[in-house]
Motif scaffolding. Structure first.
Motif, mmCIF file in Angstrom:
data_model
loop_
_atom_site.group_PDB
_atom_site.id
_atom_site.type_symbol
_atom_site.label_atom_id
_atom_site.label_comp_id
_atom_site.label_asym_id
_atom_site.label_seq_id
_atom_site.Cartn_x
_atom_site.Cartn_y
_atom_site.Cartn_z
ATOM 1 N N GLY A 143 3.654 -89.193 -1.819
ATOM 2 C CA GLY A 143 3.779 -88.662 -3.172
ATOM 3 C C GLY A 143 2.491 -88.201 -3.802
ATOM 4 O O GLY A 143 2.497 -87.716 -4.939
ATOM 5 N N LYS A 144 1.375 -88.327 -3.097
ATOM 6 C CA LYS A 144 0.083 -87.917 -3.642
ATOM 7 C C LYS A 144 -0.272 -86.526 -3.127
ATOM 8 O O LYS A 144 -0.226 -86.271 -1.927
ATOM 9 N N PRO A 145 -0.659 -85.601 -4.027
ATOM 10 C CA PRO A 145 -0.951 -84.232 -3.588
ATOM 11 C C PRO A 145 -2.330 -84.106 -2.939
ATOM 12 O O PRO A 145 -3.284 -84.784 -3.326
ATOM 13 N N LEU A 146 -2.429 -83.252 -1.928
ATOM 14 C CA LEU A 146 -3.720 -82.878 -1.359
ATOM 15 C C LEU A 146 -4.371 -81.873 -2.299
ATOM 16 O O LEU A 146 -3.828 -80.802 -2.551
ATOM 17 N N GLN A 147 -5.569 -82.197 -2.818
ATOM 18 C CA GLN A 147 -6.207 -81.324 -3.795
ATOM 19 C C GLN A 147 -7.516 -80.712 -3.314
ATOM 20 O O GLN A 147 -7.887 -79.636 -3.775
ATOM 21 N N TYR A 148 -8.203 -81.389 -2.413
ATOM 22 C CA TYR A 148 -9.487 -80.870 -1.951
ATOM 23 C C TYR A 148 -9.570 -80.900 -0.426
ATOM 24 O O TYR A 148 -9.170 -81.883 0.216
ATOM 25 N N ILE A 149 -10.121 -79.840 0.131
ATOM 26 C CA ILE A 149 -10.537 -79.790 1.529
ATOM 27 C C ILE A 149 -12.017 -79.426 1.527
ATOM 28 O O ILE A 149 -12.410 -78.420 0.934
ATOM 29 N N ILE A 150 -12.841 -80.250 2.163
ATOM 30 C CA ILE A 150 -14.269 -79.949 2.272
ATOM 31 C C ILE A 150 -14.559 -79.615 3.727
ATOM 32 O O ILE A 150 -14.280 -80.416 4.623
ATOM 33 N N ASP A 151 -15.086 -78.440 3.988
ATOM 34 C CA ASP A 151 -15.446 -78.014 5.338
ATOM 35 C C ASP A 151 -16.910 -78.344 5.606
ATOM 36 O O ASP A 151 -17.799 -77.882 4.877
ATOM 37 N N THR A 152 -17.165 -79.111 6.671
ATOM 38 C CA THR A 152 -18.553 -79.441 7.000
ATOM 39 C C THR A 152 -19.253 -78.315 7.751
ATOM 40 O O THR A 152 -20.479 -78.250 7.764
ATOM 41 N N HIS A 153 -18.497 -77.438 8.421
ATOM 42 C CA HIS A 153 -19.078 -76.298 9.120
ATOM 43 C C HIS A 153 -17.954 -75.363 9.554
ATOM 44 O O HIS A 153 -16.789 -75.575 9.176
ATOM 45 N N VAL A 154 -18.257 -74.373 10.366
ATOM 46 C CA VAL A 154 -17.346 -73.260 10.590
ATOM 47 C C VAL A 154 -16.544 -73.338 11.888
ATOM 48 O O VAL A 154 -15.666 -72.520 12.109
ATOM 49 N N HIS A 155 -16.777 -74.302 12.758
ATOM 50 C CA HIS A 155 -16.119 -74.299 14.060
ATOM 51 C C HIS A 155 -14.611 -74.532 13.941
ATOM 52 O O HIS A 155 -14.165 -75.333 13.107
ATOM 53 N N PRO A 156 -13.824 -73.871 14.786
ATOM 54 C CA PRO A 156 -12.353 -73.891 14.648
ATOM 55 C C PRO A 156 -11.720 -75.272 14.770
ATOM 56 O O PRO A 156 -10.637 -75.496 14.236
ATOM 57 N N ASP A 157 -12.365 -76.199 15.478
ATOM 58 C CA ASP A 157 -11.776 -77.541 15.584
ATOM 59 C C ASP A 157 -11.941 -78.343 14.304
ATOM 60 O O ASP A 157 -11.425 -79.463 14.196
#
Length: 625
Positions: A380-394
């Protein structure tokens, strides 16, 4: 002296075997229900009998004395490179002896049973070991060992069973430590089997260490303890880091270049032995080695020269701790932070009343299972933030689906464009990540626009306050890429490092995307500045690497040391005028290849050596100190 030592070890081992054969049969299961209380009472205060191997147990063994130990070539090089000045570094001063070694020094040990208050069955047998104030738990209730991606500790995770009157203990999840205190390493892949044998007031633990990285065969040792009825308690061993050497350059790791250890011949000359005998190996354990002593091989003249290096490759003996079963697994880390494994790169998840924040998104094909795992973790908790540490596809491949599964709530997060609020969660990254995920005008973008960061920063850091926790995002310049960020959850005391730090291989320094060896080392040293241990380099700040198991500061220290030492060697080779191909052939990573090396896939040993070589030529620059 070596023959006497081996005779005592084998005598203790045979003694244990005889006791097991003479013991009555026990119908006990190692896994499942409680094991019946059998065997002998080991409780009491125990003091070591220190007449055996006195040099090793008290003042310390002679430098470059590896005789009689079944070590690998890599272990030997690791130890020859070890400079005892490393112990003056603040981060090494409180290094604890691991469970296979800690019983071999001066200590007071107290043993007691921990029982279930209702059934009075033994749940665990506890040891308090005064050296470094260690409490060791030997679980007797049949519980399983943790998964391979769980943290390691100095004492490891131990389970025990009674074989008649002999307590047999199996230990995994041990931190990297010593085989011998003159620099011979024991890797974090080592496992330990022990047999605790009590005869009256004497206690003899027999240990069998198996280390696929640094031993060619199991190593058997024994210790002796005497029941001490006059010991009213155990002494304390507090340790506090101090600055012992003033003016040491930041990040410097004392080490000897191959062949330049000034103590290389000291023990051999003192005992009138050829160097080959002092350098150990399984062959030095047996009487047949006397023939070799009479006609010893020639010692290498210059270990950095191509012609002097053994040409055979070293196999990686450390399996990837992440399961390859197509599923996403969850492990609690600390506070309100969790780690998801199995979706490519590790994913950090923070949950709380306001919703969910994740660091990195895994691969595109695993995004659906990541979403399911998040929903189970925080229903029931929404995902609000995604933090990308770098650019690699994995690490960013799952951005598209994960962003679409989330929401933006006014007052909770702000995106670069208010219209993005209707498209899902915000994606935060350094500007370099957006630059590389998008494309110059007229060129095809490597990622769809809806997967791009929606909120970027240009400076050294960005901060958030989410789920009642301060979160600090710090850009690490020209490290493994030019867009790397680390994410520090200050209340939970957890750092997510991206691929700056991994436990599964050497750093992948992506030259095409702005990586450099100096930037990588700057980032690792910055991480060490942020992380703080709870007690004797254990616990405290927990670290989620880009790939591999949950760690604390100690694993980061060892990794930084390894990268620094290899950098120093390649720098010395450059000064000798060696070409890249000559450097690769000389194998400057040999002592670490069995733990970190790869000859195929993403981030090979050759790629690492090449990246170090090229950036040391001045083609890339890291962050200034």
């Amino acid at each position: 002296m070596g023959n006497v030592r081996r005779t005592r070890v084998w005598a203790a081992f045979m003694y244990a075997a005889i006791l097991v054969l003479l013991a009555p049969p026990v119908q006990a299961q190692f896994v499942g229900d409680f094991i019946p209380d059998v065997g002998l009472d080991l409780s009491g205060n125990w003091s070591p009998i220190l007449h055996e191997d006195f040099l090793e147990r008290i003042p310390g063994p002679e430098l470059v004395n590896y005789s009689g130990l079944p070590i690998t070539d890599g272990s030997r090089l690791w130890a020859e490179s070890w400079d005892s000045s490393r112990l003056t570094m603040p981060e090494h001063q409180c290094q604890v002896h691991v469970s296979p070694y800690i019983y071999r020094g001066p200590l007071q040990m107290r043993i007691w049973d921990e029982k279930d208050p209702q059934s009075q069955k033994i749940v665990a047998i506890k040891n308090y070991i005064s050296t470094y104030e260690q409490t060791r738990t030997i679980w007797m209730d049949g519980r399983p060992h943790p998964p391979a991606y769980a943290p390691h500790t100095w004492m490891g995770f131990s389970t025990g069973k009674w074989d008649g009157i002999v307590l047999t203990v199996y230990t995994t999840h041990i931190k990297q430590g010593w085989i011998r205190r003159d620099g011979l390493p024991e890797s974090d892949q080592a496992t330990l089997v022990e047999h605790f044998i009590r005869h009256g007031n004497h206690l003899t633990p027999v240990s069998i260490v198996t280390d696929p990285v640094y031993l060619t065969e199991p190593l058997i040792k024994s210790q002796d303890f005497l029941l001490n009825t006059n010991a009213g308690g155990n002494w304390l061993y507090p340790c506090e880091e101090v600055e012992e050497v003033e003016g040491r350059p930041r990040g410097a790791v004392p080490n000897y270049l191959p062949g330049q250890n000034p103590f290389l011949y000291e023990y051999a000359n003192m005992r009138h032995l050829p160097l080959a005998a002092a350098l150990g190996g399984a062959e030095t354990m047996y009487p047949e080695y006397m023939k070799v002593i009479k006609d010893p091989p020639t010692a290498p003249k210059d270990p950095l020269a191509l012609a002097e290096v053994s040409p055979h490759a070293v196999k990686n003996e450390a399996p990837n701790p992440i399961p390859n079963d197509g599923e996403v697994h969850v492990i609690p880390v600390q506070g309100n932070v969790y780690m998801l494994v199995g979706a490519g790169g590790n994913i950090t998840v923070q949950v709380g009343n306001m919703g969910v924040l994740i660091v990195d998104a895994g691969t595109a094909d695993m995004a659906g299972k990541v979403i399911d795992a998040i929903h189970k973790l925080a229903p029931g908790k929404p995902l609000q933030y995604i933090i990308d540490t770098h650019v690699h596809p994995d690490h960013v491949g799952g951005n598209l689906k994960l962003r679409a599964s989330g929401v933006t709530i006014t007052g909770a997060n702000v995106t670069g464009d208010i219209a993005d609020a209707s498209k899902g969660a915000a994606i935060i990254a350094h500007q370099h990540v957006l630059d590389r995920m998008s494309a110059p005008s007229g060129k095809q973008s490597p990622f769809p626009a809806d997967a791009w960061p929606t909120d970027t920063f240009l400076g050294d850091s960005k901060v958030l306050y989410f789920n009642d926790e301060p979160i600090q995002i710090t850009h690490e310049k020209a490290a493994h890429t030019d867009g790397d960020s680390i994410v520090f959850f200050r209340h939970s005391d957890v750092i997510s490092t991206g691929d700056i730090f991994v436990t599964t291989g050497y750093p992948f320094i992506d030259l095409e995307r702005g990586g450099s060896i100096q930037g990588e080392l700057d980032a690792l040293n910055h991480l060490l500045d942020v992380a703080i241990s709870k007690h004797d380099e254990e616990g405290g700040t927990f670290i989620i690497p880009g790939h591999g198991r949950v760690c604390d500061r100690w694993e980061l220290i060892e990794y930084r040391d390894m990268v620094t030492i290899i950098r120093d060697r390649i720098q010395a080779m450059l000064k000798k005028g060696m070409t890249l191909e000559q450097v690769k052939a000389a194998r400057p990573t040999m002592d670490y290849d069995a733990r970190y090396g790869h000859d195929s896939g993403f981030g090979t040993t050759d790629q690492f050596v090449e990246a170090v070589y090229k950036t040391l030529n001045g083609k890339h620059e890291g962050r200034a100190n």
